[in-house]
Scaffold this motif. Structure first.
Motif, PDB file in Angstrom:
ATOM      1  N   ASN A   1      31.558  40.527  37.080  1.00 43.56           N
ATOM      2  CA  ASN A   1      33.001  40.741  37.054  1.00 43.56           C
ATOM      3  C   ASN A   1      33.543  40.970  38.465  1.00 43.56           C
ATOM      4  O   ASN A   1      34.592  40.431  38.832  1.00 43.56           O
ATOM      5  CB  ASN A   1      33.357  41.932  36.155  1.00 43.56           C
ATOM      6  CG  ASN A   1      32.886  41.754  34.735  1.00 43.56           C
ATOM      7  OD1 ASN A   1      32.495  40.669  34.316  1.00 43.56           O
ATOM      8  ND2 ASN A   1      32.905  42.825  33.976  1.00 43.56           N
ATOM      9  N   ALA A   2      32.813  41.756  39.241  1.00 45.71           N
ATOM     10  CA  ALA A   2      33.228  42.007  40.625  1.00 45.71           C
ATOM     11  C   ALA A   2      33.207  40.709  41.427  1.00 45.71           C
ATOM     12  O   ALA A   2      34.102  40.461  42.240  1.00 45.71           O
ATOM     13  CB  ALA A   2      32.314  43.054  41.263  1.00 45.71           C
ATOM     14  N   LYS A   3      32.194  39.890  41.161  1.00 45.85           N
ATOM     15  CA  LYS A   3      32.092  38.598  41.850  1.00 45.85           C
ATOM     16  C   LYS A   3      33.311  37.737  41.523  1.00 45.85           C
ATOM     17  O   LYS A   3      33.889  37.103  42.412  1.00 45.85           O
ATOM     18  CB  LYS A   3      30.809  37.884  41.436  1.00 45.85           C
ATOM     19  CG  LYS A   3      30.559  36.572  42.135  1.00 45.85           C
ATOM     20  CD  LYS A   3      29.227  35.963  41.754  1.00 45.85           C
ATOM     21  CE  LYS A   3      29.278  35.538  40.304  1.00 45.85           C
ATOM     22  NZ  LYS A   3      28.103  34.785  39.852  1.00 45.85           N
ATOM     23  N   ASP A   4      33.718  37.721  40.243  1.00 46.63           N
ATOM     24  CA  ASP A   4      34.916  36.961  39.855  1.00 46.63           C
ATOM     25  C   ASP A   4      36.161  37.476  40.572  1.00 46.63           C
ATOM     26  O   ASP A   4      36.979  36.691  41.045  1.00 46.63           O
ATOM     27  CB  ASP A   4      35.147  37.046  38.341  1.00 46.63           C
ATOM     28  CG  ASP A   4      34.303  36.068  37.553  1.00 46.63           C
ATOM     29  OD1 ASP A   4      33.880  35.046  38.125  1.00 46.63           O
ATOM     30  OD2 ASP A   4      34.071  36.327  36.362  1.00 46.63           O
ATOM     31  N   LYS A   5      36.295  38.798  40.663  1.00 43.26           N
ATOM     32  CA  LYS A   5      37.478  39.361  41.316  1.00 43.26           C
ATOM     33  C   LYS A   5      37.511  39.028  42.805  1.00 43.26           C
ATOM     34  O   LYS A   5      38.554  38.625  43.335  1.00 43.26           O
ATOM     35  CB  LYS A   5      37.540  40.870  41.090  1.00 43.26           C
ATOM     36  CG  LYS A   5      37.864  41.235  39.646  1.00 43.26           C
ATOM     37  CD  LYS A   5      38.099  42.710  39.450  1.00 43.26           C
ATOM     38  CE  LYS A   5      36.821  43.472  39.442  1.00 43.26           C
ATOM     39  NZ  LYS A   5      36.983  44.894  39.107  1.00 43.26           N
ATOM     40  N   VAL A   6      36.366  39.139  43.471  1.00 47.00           N
ATOM     41  CA  VAL A   6      36.304  38.859  44.913  1.00 47.00           C
ATOM     42  C   VAL A   6      36.515  37.364  45.175  1.00 47.00           C
ATOM     43  O   VAL A   6      37.293  36.987  46.061  1.00 47.00           O
ATOM     44  CB  VAL A   6      34.964  39.349  45.506  1.00 47.00           C
ATOM     45  CG1 VAL A   6      34.780  38.850  46.928  1.00 47.00           C
ATOM     46  CG2 VAL A   6      34.903  40.868  45.457  1.00 47.00           C
ATOM     47  N   ALA A   7      35.834  36.526  44.412  1.00 49.07           N
ATOM     48  CA  ALA A   7      35.983  35.076  44.597  1.00 49.07           C
ATOM     49  C   ALA A   7      37.419  34.648  44.287  1.00 49.07           C
ATOM     50  O   ALA A   7      37.982  33.795  44.981  1.00 49.07           O
ATOM     51  CB  ALA A   7      35.006  34.323  43.703  1.00 49.07           C
ATOM     52  N   GLY A   8      37.992  35.250  43.265  1.00 48.34           N
ATOM     53  CA  GLY A   8      39.376  34.936  42.913  1.00 48.34           C
ATOM     54  C   GLY A   8      40.335  35.288  44.037  1.00 48.34           C
ATOM     55  O   GLY A   8      41.229  34.508  44.382  1.00 48.34           O
ATOM     56  N   LYS A   9      40.127  36.453  44.620  1.00 45.67           N
ATOM     57  CA  LYS A   9      40.995  36.878  45.727  1.00 45.67           C
ATOM     58  C   LYS A   9      40.832  35.939  46.916  1.00 45.67           C
ATOM     59  O   LYS A   9      41.818  35.583  47.581  1.00 45.67           O
ATOM     60  CB  LYS A   9      40.675  38.325  46.127  1.00 45.67           C
ATOM     61  CG  LYS A   9      41.664  38.909  47.089  1.00 45.67           C
ATOM     62  CD  LYS A   9      43.034  38.992  46.444  1.00 45.67           C
ATOM     63  CE  LYS A   9      44.021  39.684  47.344  1.00 45.67           C
ATOM     64  NZ  LYS A   9      45.384  39.657  46.802  1.00 45.67           N
ATOM     65  N   ALA A  10      39.602  35.517  47.181  1.00 48.01           N
ATOM     66  CA  ALA A  10      39.358  34.591  48.297  1.00 48.01           C
ATOM     67  C   ALA A  10      40.069  33.262  48.053  1.00 48.01           C
ATOM     68  O   ALA A  10      40.707  32.714  48.961  1.00 48.01           O
ATOM     69  CB  ALA A  10      37.858  34.368  48.482  1.00 48.01           C
TER      70      ALA A  10
END
Length: 75
Positions: free
Chosen positions: A15-24
């Motif tokens: 989930n954290a990976k999705d949030k970080v990748a999404g922000k990028a």
């Protein structure tokens, strides 16, 4: 029980990976004026947040069920 914790930690990391990748992706879209990429990033970030909420709900339900089991065992 250990499997539940391991799965939860893996899910939280995903989930954290999705949030970080999404922000990028969102930032990249803004910088390049690519509205599609920006929207993809926002969507991925929202997905990560939604999955976090789902994990929270699963944990709350599990706690409630465990509490009920303990009460039933006492009777």
């Amino acid at each position: 029980m250990k499997g539940d914790v391991t799965m939860s930690l893996k899910n939280r990391a995903d989930n954290a990976k999705d949030k970080v990748a999404g922000k990028a992706k969102e930032t990249e879209g803004k910088a390049t004026n690519d509205k599609t990429r920006e929207a993809q990033g926002k969507a991925q970030g929202v997905l990560g947040k939604a999955k976090d909420k789902f994990e929270d709900a699963k944990g709350a339900v599990k706690e409630t069920v465990d509490d009920l089991k303990k009460k039933m065992d006492k009777k």
